[in-house]
Design a protein around this motif. Structure first.
Motif, PDB file in Angstrom:
ATOM      1  N   GLU A  82      10.628  -7.728   7.153  1.00 29.29           N
ATOM      2  CA  GLU A  82       9.874  -7.501   5.939  1.00 29.29           C
ATOM      3  C   GLU A  82       8.668  -6.702   6.399  1.00 29.29           C
ATOM      4  OE1 GLU A  82      10.809  -8.781   2.923  1.00 29.29           O
ATOM      5  OE2 GLU A  82      12.175 -10.388   3.883  1.00 29.29           O
ATOM      6  N   LEU A  83       8.025  -5.744   5.568  1.00 26.73           N
ATOM      7  CA  LEU A  83       6.890  -4.900   5.773  1.00 26.73           C
ATOM      8  C   LEU A  83       5.679  -5.697   6.170  1.00 26.73           C
ATOM      9  CD1 LEU A  83       6.006  -1.977   5.461  1.00 26.73           C
ATOM     10  CD2 LEU A  83       5.191  -2.498   3.273  1.00 26.73           C
ATOM     11  N   ASN A  84       5.292  -6.913   5.631  1.00 25.98           N
ATOM     12  CA  ASN A  84       4.427  -7.571   5.890  1.00 25.98           C
ATOM     13  C   ASN A  84       4.514  -8.370   7.450  1.00 25.98           C
ATOM     14  OD1 ASN A  84       6.475  -9.637   5.191  1.00 25.98           O
ATOM     15  ND2 ASN A  84       4.963 -11.286   4.776  1.00 25.98           N
ATOM     16  N   GLN A  85       5.847  -8.533   8.019  1.00 23.42           N
ATOM     17  CA  GLN A  85       5.989  -8.871   9.130  1.00 23.42           C
ATOM     18  C   GLN A  85       5.688  -7.800  10.201  1.00 23.42           C
ATOM     19  OE1 GLN A  85      10.232 -10.241   8.523  1.00 23.42           O
ATOM     20  NE2 GLN A  85       9.718 -12.201   9.412  1.00 23.42           N
ATOM     21  N   LYS A  87       3.819  -5.100   9.716  1.00 26.54           N
ATOM     22  CA  LYS A  87       2.187  -5.028   9.708  1.00 26.54           C
ATOM     23  C   LYS A  87       1.606  -6.020  10.622  1.00 26.54           C
ATOM     24  CE  LYS A  87       1.410  -2.670   5.365  1.00 26.54           C
ATOM     25  NZ  LYS A  87       1.191  -2.478   4.024  1.00 26.54           N
ATOM     26  N   LYS A  88       2.224  -7.026  10.476  1.00 22.84           N
ATOM     27  CA  LYS A  88       1.489  -8.239  11.327  1.00 22.84           C
ATOM     28  C   LYS A  88       1.836  -7.975  12.740  1.00 22.84           C
ATOM     29  CE  LYS A  88       1.538 -13.306  11.309  1.00 22.84           C
ATOM     30  NZ  LYS A  88       2.298 -14.635  10.877  1.00 22.84           N
ATOM     31  N   GLN A  89       2.937  -7.679  13.378  1.00 30.29           N
ATOM     32  CA  GLN A  89       3.330  -7.398  14.775  1.00 30.29           C
ATOM     33  C   GLN A  89       2.440  -6.083  14.971  1.00 30.29           C
ATOM     34  OE1 GLN A  89       5.457  -9.565  16.050  1.00 30.29           O
ATOM     35  NE2 GLN A  89       4.802  -8.638  18.014  1.00 30.29           N
ATOM     36  N   ARG A  90       2.468  -5.045  14.377  1.00 26.57           N
ATOM     37  CA  ARG A  90       1.679  -3.957  14.738  1.00 26.57           C
ATOM     38  C   ARG A  90       0.092  -4.499  15.046  1.00 26.57           C
ATOM     39  NH1 ARG A  90       1.292   0.562  10.518  1.00 26.57           N
ATOM     40  NH2 ARG A  90      -0.079  -1.056   9.313  1.00 26.57           N
ATOM     41  N   TRP A  91      -0.165  -5.085  14.256  1.00 27.26           N
ATOM     42  CA  TRP A  91      -1.547  -5.809  14.409  1.00 27.26           C
ATOM     43  C   TRP A  91      -1.680  -6.392  15.701  1.00 27.26           C
ATOM     44  CZ3 TRP A  91      -6.353  -4.610  13.687  1.00 27.26           C
ATOM     45  CH2 TRP A  91      -7.443  -5.350  14.010  1.00 27.26           C
ATOM     46  N   TYR A 142      12.549  -2.512  13.489  1.00 29.34           N
ATOM     47  CA  TYR A 142      12.164  -2.738  11.851  1.00 29.34           C
ATOM     48  C   TYR A 142      13.350  -1.798  11.045  1.00 29.34           C
ATOM     49  CZ  TYR A 142       9.885  -2.260   7.388  1.00 29.34           C
ATOM     50  OH  TYR A 142       9.426  -2.495   6.060  1.00 29.34           O
ATOM     51  N   LYS A 146      16.403  -3.373   9.024  1.00 25.63           N
ATOM     52  CA  LYS A 146      16.480  -3.241   7.619  1.00 25.63           C
ATOM     53  C   LYS A 146      17.867  -2.718   6.974  1.00 25.63           C
ATOM     54  CE  LYS A 146      13.067  -0.445   6.363  1.00 25.63           C
ATOM     55  NZ  LYS A 146      12.291   0.195   5.483  1.00 25.63           N
TER      56      LYS A 146
END
Lengths: 150, 66
Positions: A82-85, A87-91, A142, A146
Motif C-alpha cells: 500500500e502507498l501508506n506502507q 511512505k511509512k517505510q520511506r520515513w 513496492y 503492486k
C-alpha cells in the motif's frame, strides 16, 4: 531462476541447488580469507600497499555486487504493497540514514578530530548513498509487489 | 510459466494473500509470485498451501488441458 551463473550449473535441480550453496559458501570463505589476510598484512607483515589494495578490491567487489543485486531485485521489502506502507517505510529509511550519519560522524571524529570538514563531507555522502540504495530497494519492492497484488 | 489454481482456491476460502502468507510462513510477495506462476514453490511449501486451502496438490497444481 534467471542468472548468468546458470551456465555453470548442472541441469539436475537437486545438484543445481547443492552447487549454488557450494559456490555461495566458497564466496563467503573467500571473503573471510581476504578479510583475515588484510588484517594480518596490516598488523604483522610489511603493510604492502599494493597487496592491500588488491584484497580491498576483492572485498569491495563481493560486497558491492551482492548488495546491489539484493537491492535491485525488489525482494527486500516483500510486504510493502500500500502507498501508506511505502511512505511509512520511506520515513523509517530516512531516520535510519540520519542515525547512520550521526554514528558515522561521531566515530570518525573520535579518531580524526583535527580534520573535521572532510570527515563531515564523507559522513554526509555515505549516509546519502545509504539512503539512495535503500530507497531504490524500497521503490523496486513496492513496484514488484503492486504487480503481484490479488 | 506454471499455471496453478492457488488464487482461485484462496479466494474461495476468503483469505487475503497476506493471511495465506502468514499461515504458511512466507512473505506476501512469495504468494503473489506463486499465483502468477513466476515462482515454483518447493513440495513442502505446496503441501502447506494445499493444507491451508483445504485442497489436494492435484487440485492446486495439476495442469489439465482445457
Amino acid at each position: 531462476m534467471k542468472s548468468w551463473l546458470s551456465i555453470f550449473l548442472p541441469d539436475d535441480e537437486y545438484k543445481q541447488e547443492r552447487v549454488v550453496y557450494f559456490l555461495a559458501e566458497g564466496g563467503v570463505l573467500l571473503l573471510l580469507y581476504f578479510g583475515g589476510a588484510l588484517l594480518i598484512n596490516e598488523l604483522l607483515l610489511s603493510q604492502d600497499f599494493a597487496g592491500q589494495l588488491v584484497m580491498l578490491i576483492g572485498l569491495g567487489l563481493y560486497a558491492v555486487y551482492t548488495t546491489l543485486r539484493y537491492s535491485l531485485s525488489g525482494i527486500e521489502f516483500a510486504d510493502v504493497v500500500e502507498l501508506n506502507q511505502f511512505k511509512k517505510q520511506r520515513w523509517k529509511l530516512f531516520i535510519q540514514s540520519i542515525g547512520f550519519f550521526v554514528i558515522f560522524l561521531m566515530m570518525s571524529l573520535l579518531s580524526h578530530f583535527d580534520n573535521w570538514l572532510p570527515t563531515l563531507v564523507l559522513a554526509l555522502v555515505a549516509s546519502m548513498l545509504l539512503f539512495i540504495l535503500n530507497y531504490t530497494s524500497l521503490k523496486r519492492s513496492y513496484t514488484k509487489n503492486k504487480e503481484l497484488i490479488d | 510459466m506454471m499455471h496453478n489454481n492457488v488464487k482461485v482456491a484462496r479466494i474461495e476460502q476468503s483469505l487475503t494473500q497476506e493471511q495465506l502468507a502468514k499461515a504458511v510462513k512466507v512473505t506476501r510477495q512469495t504468494i503473489g509470485l506463486i499465483e502468477k506462476g513466476k515462482y515454483n514453490p518447493s513440495l513442502q511449501l505446496c503441501m502447506a498451501i494445499a493444507i491451508k486451502l483445504d485442497k489436494t496438490l492435484d487440485q492446486l497444481f495439476w495442469e489439465v488441458d482445457k
